[in-house]
Design a protein around this motif. Structure first.
Motif, PDB file in Angstrom:
ATOM      1  N   SER A  12       0.845  -1.205   0.000  1.00  0.00           N
ATOM      2  CA  SER A  12       0.000   0.000   0.000  1.00  0.00           C
ATOM      3  C   SER A  12       0.873   1.244   0.000  1.00  0.00           C
ATOM      4  N   PRO A  13       1.445   1.592  -1.154  1.00  0.00           N
ATOM      5  CA  PRO A  13       2.455   2.649  -1.181  1.00  0.00           C
ATOM      6  C   PRO A  13       1.920   4.073  -1.210  1.00  0.00           C
ATOM      7  N   THR A  14       0.635   4.257  -1.462  1.00  0.00           N
ATOM      8  CA  THR A  14       0.125   5.639  -1.568  1.00  0.00           C
ATOM      9  C   THR A  14      -1.090   5.810  -0.661  1.00  0.00           C
ATOM     10  N   HIS A  15      -1.449   7.071  -0.480  1.00  0.00           N
ATOM     11  CA  HIS A  15      -2.574   7.396   0.401  1.00  0.00           C
ATOM     12  C   HIS A  15      -3.852   6.686  -0.043  1.00  0.00           C
ATOM     13  N   SER A  16      -4.129   6.707  -1.331  1.00  0.00           N
ATOM     14  CA  SER A  16      -5.398   6.131  -1.787  1.00  0.00           C
ATOM     15  C   SER A  16      -5.422   4.615  -1.570  1.00  0.00           C
ATOM     16  N   VAL A  17      -4.302   3.967  -1.819  1.00  0.00           N
ATOM     17  CA  VAL A  17      -4.273   2.516  -1.617  1.00  0.00           C
ATOM     18  C   VAL A  17      -4.348   2.193  -0.127  1.00  0.00           C
ATOM     19  N   TRP A 106      -7.675  -7.762  -3.404  1.00  0.00           N
ATOM     20  CA  TRP A 106      -8.048  -6.456  -3.946  1.00  0.00           C
ATOM     21  C   TRP A 106      -6.851  -5.848  -4.665  1.00  0.00           C
ATOM     22  N   VAL A 107      -7.149  -5.121  -5.755  1.00  0.00           N
ATOM     23  CA  VAL A 107      -6.104  -4.552  -6.605  1.00  0.00           C
ATOM     24  C   VAL A 107      -6.483  -3.118  -6.937  1.00  0.00           C
ATOM     25  N   HIS A 108      -5.518  -2.212  -6.760  1.00  0.00           N
ATOM     26  CA  HIS A 108      -5.739  -0.818  -7.147  1.00  0.00           C
ATOM     27  C   HIS A 108      -4.825  -0.444  -8.297  1.00  0.00           C
ATOM     28  N   GLU A 141      -9.276   7.386  -8.441  1.00  0.00           N
ATOM     29  CA  GLU A 141      -9.600   7.951  -7.135  1.00  0.00           C
ATOM     30  C   GLU A 141     -10.412   6.965  -6.292  1.00  0.00           C
ATOM     31  N   VAL A 142     -10.049   6.840  -5.043  1.00  0.00           N
ATOM     32  CA  VAL A 142     -10.769   5.932  -4.147  1.00  0.00           C
ATOM     33  C   VAL A 142     -11.927   6.697  -3.511  1.00  0.00           C
ATOM     34  N   THR A 143     -13.138   6.204  -3.734  1.00  0.00           N
ATOM     35  CA  THR A 143     -14.334   6.869  -3.225  1.00  0.00           C
ATOM     36  C   THR A 143     -14.930   6.054  -2.078  1.00  0.00           C
ATOM     37  N   GLU A 144     -16.007   6.604  -1.497  1.00  0.00           N
ATOM     38  CA  GLU A 144     -16.698   5.886  -0.421  1.00  0.00           C
ATOM     39  C   GLU A 144     -17.277   4.565  -0.910  1.00  0.00           C
ATOM     40  N   VAL A 145     -17.655   4.536  -2.167  1.00  0.00           N
ATOM     41  CA  VAL A 145     -18.171   3.274  -2.732  1.00  0.00           C
ATOM     42  C   VAL A 145     -17.083   2.208  -2.679  1.00  0.00           C
ATOM     43  N   HIS A 146     -15.867   2.620  -3.016  1.00  0.00           N
ATOM     44  CA  HIS A 146     -14.750   1.666  -3.010  1.00  0.00           C
ATOM     45  C   HIS A 146     -14.389   1.221  -1.592  1.00  0.00           C
ATOM     46  N   THR A 147     -14.348   2.180  -0.661  1.00  0.00           N
ATOM     47  CA  THR A 147     -13.988   1.778   0.708  1.00  0.00           C
ATOM     48  C   THR A 147     -15.089   0.903   1.320  1.00  0.00           C
ATOM     49  N   ALA A 148     -16.337   1.153   0.925  1.00  0.00           N
ATOM     50  CA  ALA A 148     -17.421   0.286   1.411  1.00  0.00           C
ATOM     51  C   ALA A 148     -17.243  -1.130   0.865  1.00  0.00           C
ATOM     52  N   ALA A 149     -16.865  -1.223  -0.404  1.00  0.00           N
ATOM     53  CA  ALA A 149     -16.645  -2.553  -1.003  1.00  0.00           C
ATOM     54  C   ALA A 149     -15.441  -3.235  -0.350  1.00  0.00           C
ATOM     55  N   ALA A 150     -14.436  -2.450  -0.007  1.00  0.00           N
ATOM     56  CA  ALA A 150     -13.250  -3.008   0.648  1.00  0.00           C
ATOM     57  C   ALA A 150     -13.608  -3.511   2.051  1.00  0.00           C
ATOM     58  N   TYR A 151     -14.422  -2.732   2.770  1.00  0.00           N
ATOM     59  CA  TYR A 151     -14.879  -3.159   4.094  1.00  0.00           C
ATOM     60  C   TYR A 151     -15.632  -4.486   3.977  1.00  0.00           C
ATOM     61  N   GLU A 152     -16.495  -4.531   2.989  1.00  0.00           N
ATOM     62  CA  GLU A 152     -17.306  -5.743   2.741  1.00  0.00           C
ATOM     63  C   GLU A 152     -16.407  -6.957   2.469  1.00  0.00           C
ATOM     64  N   LEU A 153     -15.368  -6.736   1.687  1.00  0.00           N
ATOM     65  CA  LEU A 153     -14.439  -7.830   1.378  1.00  0.00           C
ATOM     66  C   LEU A 153     -13.778  -8.343   2.667  1.00  0.00           C
ATOM     67  N   GLY A 154     -13.304  -7.420   3.491  1.00  0.00           N
ATOM     68  CA  GLY A 154     -12.669  -7.824   4.745  1.00  0.00           C
ATOM     69  C   GLY A 154     -13.640  -8.552   5.657  1.00  0.00           C
ATOM     70  N   ALA A 155     -14.844  -8.021   5.766  1.00  0.00           N
ATOM     71  CA  ALA A 155     -15.846  -8.633   6.649  1.00  0.00           C
ATOM     72  C   ALA A 155     -16.274 -10.001   6.123  1.00  0.00           C
ATOM     73  N   THR A 156     -16.393 -10.118   4.822  1.00  0.00           N
ATOM     74  CA  THR A 156     -16.806 -11.405   4.228  1.00  0.00           C
ATOM     75  C   THR A 156     -15.784 -12.487   4.543  1.00  0.00           C
ATOM     76  N   MET A 157     -14.510 -12.148   4.376  1.00  0.00           N
ATOM     77  CA  MET A 157     -13.468 -13.149   4.618  1.00  0.00           C
ATOM     78  C   MET A 157     -13.405 -13.525   6.098  1.00  0.00           C
ATOM     79  N   ALA A 158     -13.518 -12.530   6.977  1.00  0.00           N
ATOM     80  CA  ALA A 158     -13.489 -12.831   8.409  1.00  0.00           C
ATOM     81  C   ALA A 158     -14.700 -13.663   8.803  1.00  0.00           C
ATOM     82  N   ALA A 159     -15.873 -13.335   8.269  1.00  0.00           N
ATOM     83  CA  ALA A 159     -17.088 -14.077   8.613  1.00  0.00           C
ATOM     84  C   ALA A 159     -16.974 -15.544   8.187  1.00  0.00           C
ATOM     85  N   LEU A 160     -16.295 -15.772   7.083  1.00  0.00           N
ATOM     86  CA  LEU A 160     -16.103 -17.147   6.610  1.00  0.00           C
ATOM     87  C   LEU A 160     -15.292 -17.980   7.601  1.00  0.00           C
TER      88      LEU A 160
END
Ligand SMILES: Cc1cc2nc3c(=O)[nH]c(=O)nc-3n(C[C@H](O)[C@H](O)[C@H](O)COP(=O)(O)O)c2cc1C
Length: 163
Positions: A12-17, A106-108, A141-160
């Motif tokens: 994660s080399p940049t602010h957006s990533v 996830w890939v940016h 650009e990373v938007t709230e839609v993207h961070t929501a999807a990223a949160y979902e990805l993390g939660a999905t994997m943990a829930a599994l």
């Protein structure tokens, strides 16, 4: 209670990533999910012991020159054989047999993440792991839609991995 371990390996080399990575980690640590320990490592520091001690994985990378980042490639180069990977006679990765620990990705990128995604999947198909959530690909650009999807990805994997 058994505690499962979810290993997050990222470059994660940049602010957006970093924003995306933070959202994935926050999702994996969602309060509603119990019995999962989240271990976070940068791609350049993660070890084969980290991999062997984990029950599931989340990988994050930038797209660089149509491939995954050199940092994440270094990670796979380092852990591949100890993690159960096998090489063909020509040095390519052989399809894995045996256990199937879940992983997510996830890939940016800024232009096109196709080659980067393909490069990761071509390696992990040779490890005893199975993709358990759709790849999250984010361009620009990373938007709230993207961070929501990223949160979902993390939660999905943990829930599994949760009991
Ligand atoms: C050397 C280099 C190669 C790159 N190659 C790609 C590429 O093949 N595809 C792509 O979508 N983005 C590419 N990028 C853009 C990075 O993926 C992007 O800079 C990174 O995800 C960080 O995002 P940010 O610059 O918006 O913060 C490249 C960047 C660099 C510095």
């Amino acid at each position: 209670m058994n505690v499962a371990r979810l290993l997050v390996v990222h470059h994660s080399p940049t602010h957006s990533v970093k924003e995306l990575t933070d959202a994935v980690i926050a999702g994996a640590n969602d309060d509603a999910i119990e019995g999962v320990e989240v271990v976070v490592r940068s791609a350049l520091e993660a070890t084969a012991d980290d991999v062997l001690a984990a029950d599931g994985y989340l990988f994050g990378t930038t797209a660089n020159f149509g491939y995954m980042s050199g940092a994440l490639k270094h990670f796979f180069d380092t852990i591949f054989l100890e993690a159960g990977g096998a090489l063909s006679d020509d040095g390519s990765a052989s399809p894995a047999t045996g256990g199937k620990k879940p992983f997510g990705l996830w890939v940016h990128g800024r232009y096109d993440t196709t080659g980067a995604v393909r490069s990761v999947l071509s390696i992990v198909q040779a490890l005893p792991w199975t993709q358990a959530a759709p790849t999250l690909e984010v361009l620009g650009e990373v938007t709230e839609v993207h961070t929501a999807a990223a949160y979902e990805l993390g939660a999905t994997m943990a829930a599994l991995l949760s009991d």
